[in-house]
Design a protein around this motif. Structure first.
Motif, PDB file in Angstrom:
ATOM      1  N   GLY A 297      14.256   9.067 -21.265  1.00 49.42           N
ATOM      2  CA  GLY A 297      13.211   9.959 -20.791  1.00 49.42           C
ATOM      3  C   GLY A 297      12.380   9.346 -19.695  1.00 49.42           C
ATOM      4  N   VAL A 298      11.366  10.052 -19.296  1.00 47.42           N
ATOM      5  CA  VAL A 298      10.430   9.610 -18.264  1.00 47.42           C
ATOM      6  C   VAL A 298       9.023   9.785 -18.826  1.00 47.42           C
ATOM      7  CG1 VAL A 298       9.529  10.029 -15.944  1.00 47.42           C
ATOM      8  CG2 VAL A 298      11.973  10.287 -16.394  1.00 47.42           C
ATOM      9  N   GLN A 299       8.191   8.775 -18.585  1.00 46.96           N
ATOM     10  CA  GLN A 299       6.812   8.879 -19.027  1.00 46.96           C
ATOM     11  C   GLN A 299       5.873   8.540 -17.871  1.00 46.96           C
ATOM     12  OE1 GLN A 299       6.854   6.190 -22.369  1.00 46.96           O
ATOM     13  NE2 GLN A 299       6.213   4.440 -21.109  1.00 46.96           N
ATOM     14  N   SER A 300       4.719   9.162 -17.872  1.00 47.27           N
ATOM     15  CA  SER A 300       3.775   9.008 -16.767  1.00 47.27           C
ATOM     16  C   SER A 300       2.358   8.934 -17.311  1.00 47.27           C
ATOM     17  CB  SER A 300       3.903  10.183 -15.792  1.00 47.27           C
ATOM     18  OG  SER A 300       2.920  10.121 -14.774  1.00 47.27           O
ATOM     19  N   GLN A 301       1.503   8.259 -16.529  1.00 49.88           N
ATOM     20  CA  GLN A 301       0.087   8.198 -16.872  1.00 49.88           C
ATOM     21  C   GLN A 301      -0.716   8.294 -15.585  1.00 49.88           C
ATOM     22  OE1 GLN A 301      -1.088   4.884 -19.285  1.00 49.88           O
ATOM     23  NE2 GLN A 301      -3.282   5.216 -18.928  1.00 49.88           N
ATOM     24  N   TRP A 302      -1.752   9.105 -15.622  1.00 50.83           N
ATOM     25  CA  TRP A 302      -2.597   9.302 -14.444  1.00 50.83           C
ATOM     26  C   TRP A 302      -4.037   9.366 -14.905  1.00 50.83           C
ATOM     27  CZ3 TRP A 302      -1.979  13.840 -10.396  1.00 50.83           C
ATOM     28  CH2 TRP A 302      -2.816  13.576  -9.299  1.00 50.83           C
ATOM     29  N   ASN A 303      -4.803   8.380 -14.474  1.00 50.34           N
ATOM     30  CA  ASN A 303      -6.224   8.368 -14.791  1.00 50.34           C
ATOM     31  C   ASN A 303      -6.936   9.308 -13.823  1.00 50.34           C
ATOM     32  OD1 ASN A 303      -5.895   6.424 -16.827  1.00 50.34           O
ATOM     33  ND2 ASN A 303      -5.993   4.770 -15.316  1.00 50.34           N
ATOM     34  N   VAL A 304      -7.074  10.557 -14.237  1.00 53.10           N
ATOM     35  CA  VAL A 304      -7.680  11.566 -13.362  1.00 53.10           C
ATOM     36  C   VAL A 304      -9.122  11.203 -13.045  1.00 53.10           C
ATOM     37  CG1 VAL A 304      -8.258  14.006 -13.133  1.00 53.10           C
ATOM     38  CG2 VAL A 304      -6.145  13.333 -14.296  1.00 53.10           C
ATOM     39  N   PHE A 305      -9.848  10.681 -14.010  1.00 52.20           N
ATOM     40  CA  PHE A 305     -11.214  10.232 -13.777  1.00 52.20           C
ATOM     41  C   PHE A 305     -11.453   8.983 -14.613  1.00 52.20           C
ATOM     42  CE2 PHE A 305     -15.795  10.189 -14.816  1.00 52.20           C
ATOM     43  CZ  PHE A 305     -16.296  10.077 -13.516  1.00 52.20           C
ATOM     44  N   ASP A 306     -11.799   7.886 -13.956  1.00 49.26           N
ATOM     45  CA  ASP A 306     -12.009   6.622 -14.664  1.00 49.26           C
ATOM     46  C   ASP A 306     -13.441   6.123 -14.531  1.00 49.26           C
ATOM     47  OD1 ASP A 306     -12.106   5.896 -12.048  1.00 49.26           O
ATOM     48  OD2 ASP A 306     -10.456   4.438 -12.121  1.00 49.26           O
ATOM     49  N   GLY A 307     -14.364   7.053 -14.306  1.00 47.75           N
ATOM     50  CA  GLY A 307     -15.762   6.649 -14.184  1.00 47.75           C
ATOM     51  C   GLY A 307     -16.064   5.879 -12.916  1.00 47.75           C
ATOM     52  N   ARG A 308     -15.237   6.072 -11.869  1.00 49.62           N
ATOM     53  CA  ARG A 308     -15.380   5.400 -10.569  1.00 49.62           C
ATOM     54  C   ARG A 308     -15.105   3.898 -10.649  1.00 49.62           C
ATOM     55  NH1 ARG A 308     -17.128   7.886  -6.411  1.00 49.62           N
ATOM     56  NH2 ARG A 308     -18.037   6.020  -5.457  1.00 49.62           N
ATOM     57  N   ALA A 309     -14.337   3.494 -11.672  1.00 53.65           N
ATOM     58  CA  ALA A 309     -13.952   2.083 -11.771  1.00 53.65           C
ATOM     59  C   ALA A 309     -13.049   1.680 -10.603  1.00 53.65           C
ATOM     60  CB  ALA A 309     -13.241   1.816 -13.099  1.00 53.65           C
ATOM     61  N   THR A 310     -12.137   2.608 -10.215  1.00 52.70           N
ATOM     62  CA  THR A 310     -11.252   2.316  -9.080  1.00 52.70           C
ATOM     63  C   THR A 310     -12.051   2.147  -7.795  1.00 52.70           C
ATOM     64  OG1 THR A 310      -9.402   3.502 -10.083  1.00 52.70           O
ATOM     65  CG2 THR A 310      -9.333   3.178  -7.702  1.00 52.70           C
ATOM     66  N   ALA A 311     -13.027   3.013  -7.590  1.00 52.70           N
ATOM     67  CA  ALA A 311     -13.876   2.895  -6.391  1.00 52.70           C
ATOM     68  C   ALA A 311     -14.592   1.555  -6.374  1.00 52.70           C
ATOM     69  CB  ALA A 311     -14.886   4.043  -6.355  1.00 52.70           C
ATOM     70  N   GLY A 312     -15.000   1.077  -7.538  1.00 49.05           N
ATOM     71  CA  GLY A 312     -15.656  -0.229  -7.601  1.00 49.05           C
ATOM     72  C   GLY A 312     -14.720  -1.356  -7.246  1.00 49.05           C
ATOM     73  N   ARG A 313     -13.462  -1.263  -7.736  1.00 53.23           N
ATOM     74  CA  ARG A 313     -12.482  -2.320  -7.404  1.00 53.23           C
ATOM     75  C   ARG A 313     -12.141  -2.310  -5.918  1.00 53.23           C
ATOM     76  NH1 ARG A 313     -10.575  -1.006 -12.740  1.00 53.23           N
ATOM     77  NH2 ARG A 313      -9.304   0.709 -11.921  1.00 53.23           N
ATOM     78  N   VAL A 314     -12.042  -1.131  -5.324  1.00 54.25           N
ATOM     79  CA  VAL A 314     -11.758  -1.039  -3.884  1.00 54.25           C
ATOM     80  C   VAL A 314     -12.910  -1.637  -3.079  1.00 54.25           C
ATOM     81  CG1 VAL A 314     -11.431   0.553  -1.952  1.00 54.25           C
ATOM     82  CG2 VAL A 314     -10.235   0.946  -4.114  1.00 54.25           C
ATOM     83  N   ALA A 315     -14.129  -1.344  -3.504  1.00 49.28           N
ATOM     84  CA  ALA A 315     -15.292  -1.893  -2.800  1.00 49.28           C
ATOM     85  C   ALA A 315     -15.310  -3.417  -2.878  1.00 49.28           C
ATOM     86  CB  ALA A 315     -16.570  -1.311  -3.401  1.00 49.28           C
ATOM     87  N   GLN A 316     -14.953  -3.958  -4.042  1.00 53.75           N
ATOM     88  CA  GLN A 316     -14.903  -5.419  -4.178  1.00 53.75           C
ATOM     89  C   GLN A 316     -13.845  -6.013  -3.269  1.00 53.75           C
ATOM     90  OE1 GLN A 316     -15.008  -6.875  -8.355  1.00 53.75           O
ATOM     91  NE2 GLN A 316     -15.418  -4.735  -8.890  1.00 53.75           N
ATOM     92  N   ALA A 317     -12.668  -5.364  -3.215  1.00 54.58           N
ATOM     93  CA  ALA A 317     -11.585  -5.881  -2.372  1.00 54.58           C
ATOM     94  C   ALA A 317     -11.971  -5.835  -0.901  1.00 54.58           C
ATOM     95  CB  ALA A 317     -10.309  -5.082  -2.620  1.00 54.58           C
ATOM     96  N   ARG A 318     -12.652  -4.745  -0.510  1.00 53.68           N
ATOM     97  CA  ARG A 318     -13.093  -4.652   0.885  1.00 53.68           C
ATOM     98  C   ARG A 318     -14.137  -5.712   1.217  1.00 53.68           C
ATOM     99  NH1 ARG A 318     -11.689  -0.324   3.864  1.00 53.68           N
ATOM    100  NH2 ARG A 318     -10.764   1.486   2.827  1.00 53.68           N
ATOM    101  N   SER A 319     -15.005  -6.001   0.260  1.00 58.19           N
ATOM    102  CA  SER A 319     -16.082  -6.969   0.516  1.00 58.19           C
ATOM    103  C   SER A 319     -15.537  -8.367   0.753  1.00 58.19           C
ATOM    104  CB  SER A 319     -17.049  -6.987  -0.672  1.00 58.19           C
ATOM    105  OG  SER A 319     -16.434  -7.567  -1.816  1.00 58.19           O
ATOM    106  N   LEU A 320     -14.328  -8.661   0.274  1.00 57.80           N
ATOM    107  CA  LEU A 320     -13.730  -9.984   0.483  1.00 57.80           C
ATOM    108  C   LEU A 320     -13.012 -10.091   1.825  1.00 57.80           C
ATOM    109  CD1 LEU A 320     -12.210 -10.620  -3.084  1.00 57.80           C
ATOM    110  CD2 LEU A 320     -14.293 -11.600  -2.115  1.00 57.80           C
ATOM    111  N   LEU A 321     -12.752  -8.945   2.461  1.00 57.11           N
ATOM    112  CA  LEU A 321     -11.993  -8.968   3.708  1.00 57.11           C
ATOM    113  C   LEU A 321     -12.835  -9.438   4.885  1.00 57.11           C
ATOM    114  CD1 LEU A 321      -9.242  -8.348   4.914  1.00 57.11           C
ATOM    115  CD2 LEU A 321      -9.986  -5.986   5.275  1.00 57.11           C
ATOM    116  N   ALA A 322     -14.037  -8.917   5.024  1.00 56.46           N
ATOM    117  CA  ALA A 322     -14.892  -9.290   6.163  1.00 56.46           C
ATOM    118  C   ALA A 322     -15.250 -10.773   6.172  1.00 56.46           C
ATOM    119  CB  ALA A 322     -16.156  -8.423   6.176  1.00 56.46           C
ATOM    120  N   PRO A 323     -15.678 -11.372   5.043  1.00 60.76           N
ATOM    121  CA  PRO A 323     -15.941 -12.817   5.057  1.00 60.76           C
ATOM    122  C   PRO A 323     -14.715 -13.640   5.425  1.00 60.76           C
ATOM    123  CG  PRO A 323     -16.933 -11.807   3.124  1.00 60.76           C
ATOM    124  CD  PRO A 323     -16.070 -10.767   3.762  1.00 60.76           C
ATOM    125  N   GLY A 324     -13.535 -13.151   5.040  1.00 57.83           N
ATOM    126  CA  GLY A 324     -12.321 -13.871   5.410  1.00 57.83           C
ATOM    127  C   GLY A 324     -12.105 -13.903   6.908  1.00 57.83           C
TER     128      GLY A 324
END
Length: 426
Positions: A297-324
């Motif tokens: 079979g095939v199984q899937s998972q999609w976090n439709v709403f994660d309380g903006r946790a993904t947005a927080g991780r993206v912001a952290q990753a972006r914040s490390l790019l400029a200092p580099g």
């Protein structure tokens, strides 16, 4: 992939710079630690690569229970099951590919870090070897000075016995000879200490038995030979060859991949699964009576709403790019300044080395003339002793000037990213 540390070796009878460099490549502790960091990144890369490959797992369960709570008919007091399941990720929002690309970039950065560590370590070995040569030659200069002052003392005694001079000249010659002894003692101690500094740079550990006090014959000299470096070409070479800049660029790319990894958690993950299962049925415990069959079979998972946790991780990753990016630009400026300073130091050292050679020739001639004039009675003992001191100082200045030039040349070559001339393997 990398050379392993050589077995503990005895102190050699002779040691030249080439042998010292090659020994340090396998035994210097900073180089060995940098190699281990590469192996660590290879492990990380292997771990990330595993996300792209099928995963196969075997599971088993067994339980005993009261018949009154049994869910089977007829009621039974035990249950068991065995299953084999394989899964393969089909889509993960690009996170797996980004993680793999990032891990490869970090490993490449670790290799570049190793190159930088090797350059620094071999520069230290080279300068420490020059320290040993300088200390050795300083001993020779001091010994020559003591020998000449000894001859002056003997000449003063002979002249005194012949009635051609006073006891004051003998006393002054004795004082001059005595004053030269501390410098000779210090030069010999400096030689011993320079050897220990070189041993530490090499990573040489064997000090057992006869190796405790054995000192090799150091092969090499501090000859001066002028080299020329163009500023623009040197700056271009440094920007292209310095592993520190390339390493920071790789890490900057890896941080860009981390942004993709962070975004992927907001997208659906899909994987294919397949397996086979055996499960106890009825009251029979025999494996042949078990129910069994396959599944796919095939199984899937999609976090439709994660309380903006993904947005927080993206912001952290972006914040490390400029200092580099800023770190890379800062490092480039620092390297350019290093190149300019190294060229200036080399120019100064070259001019001093050329001037010191002329002074030695002049001081040697002055001592010869003073000795001839003293024999003829037209010069005093003080003139001869002063000329001797001047010659000793001139020889020491020449040694120091040649040493400074060789060290400055080594630093400049490292600044522009040139590999050590003795790093090529047979």
């Amino acid at each position: 992939m990398f050379g392993q540390p050589e077995p503990t070796q005895p102190v050699p009878d002779t040691l030249d710079l080439s042998t010292a460099i090659r020994y340090a490549l396998d035994n210097n502790f900073a180089i060995r630690q940098a190699r281990e960091r590469i192996r660590q990144q290879e492990g990380v890369l292997l771990e990330v690569t595993a996300q792209r490959l099928p995963h196969v797992a075997v599971g088993a369960a067994y339980q005993r229970n009261d018949r009154d709570i049994s869910q089977t008919f007829p009621q039974d007091d035990s249950a068991w099951s065995i299953q084999i399941q394989a899964s393969q990720a089909l889509y993960a929002g690009g996170g797996i590919n980004a993680s793999l690309a990032g891990a490869k970039l970090v490993r490449e950065a670790a290799i570049l870090e190793l190159q930088g560590v090797v350059n620094d370590a071999l520069l230290m070995v080279r300068t420490r070897f020059y320290d040993v040569l300088l200390a050795r030659e300083s001993i020779k200069v001091r010994e020559q000075s003591v020998a000449l002052l000894g001859e002056q003392l003997q000449n003063a005694k002979n002249r005194f016995e012949a009635g051609a001079s006073s006891s004051f000249e003998v006393l002054r010659a004795e004082v001059a000879l005595a004053n030269a002894q501390p410098a000779l003692i210090q030069a010999r101690n400096g030689f011993r200490l320079a050897i220990e500094e070189l041993r530490q740079a090499l990573g040489f550990m064997n000090t057992e038995g006869e190796n405790l006090r054995k000192i090799p014959e150091f092969v090499g000299d501090l000859n001066f030979e002028r080299a020329s470096f163009d500023l623009q070409s040197s700056l271009d070479a440094a920007r292209m060859n310095r592993p520190e800049l390339a390493r920071l660029a790789k890490l900057e790319e890896a941080r860009s991949q981390n942004i993709k990894v962070a975004r992927s958690s907001a997208l659906p993950a899909v994987e294919a699964v397949a397996g086979y299962q055996w499960r106890k049925t009825g009251t029979s415990d025999r494996f042949s009576d078990a129910a069994h069959g396959w599944l796919v079979g095939v199984q899937s998972q999609w976090n439709v709403f994660d309380g903006r946790a993904t947005a927080g991780r993206v912001a952290q990753a972006r914040s490390l790019l400029a200092p580099g990016q800023l770190s890379r630009e800062e490092a480039q400026l620092s390297i350019e300044v290093e190149v300019r300073r190294s060229i200036s130091s080399l120019q100064e050292a070259g001019e001093l080395a050329e001037a010191s050679q002329k002074v030695v020739d002049q001081a040697a001639e002055a001592l010869r003339l003073a000795t001839v004039r003293q024999t003829a009675g037209t010069a005093t003992q003080l003139d001869v002793l002063t000329s001797q001191v001047d010659l000793t100082q001139a020889r020491n200045n020449q040694l120091q000037a040649n040493y400074n030039y060789l060290v400055a040349l080594a630093y400049l070559r490292k600044a522009v990213g040139q590999a050590d001339t003795f790093t090529a393997r047979d």
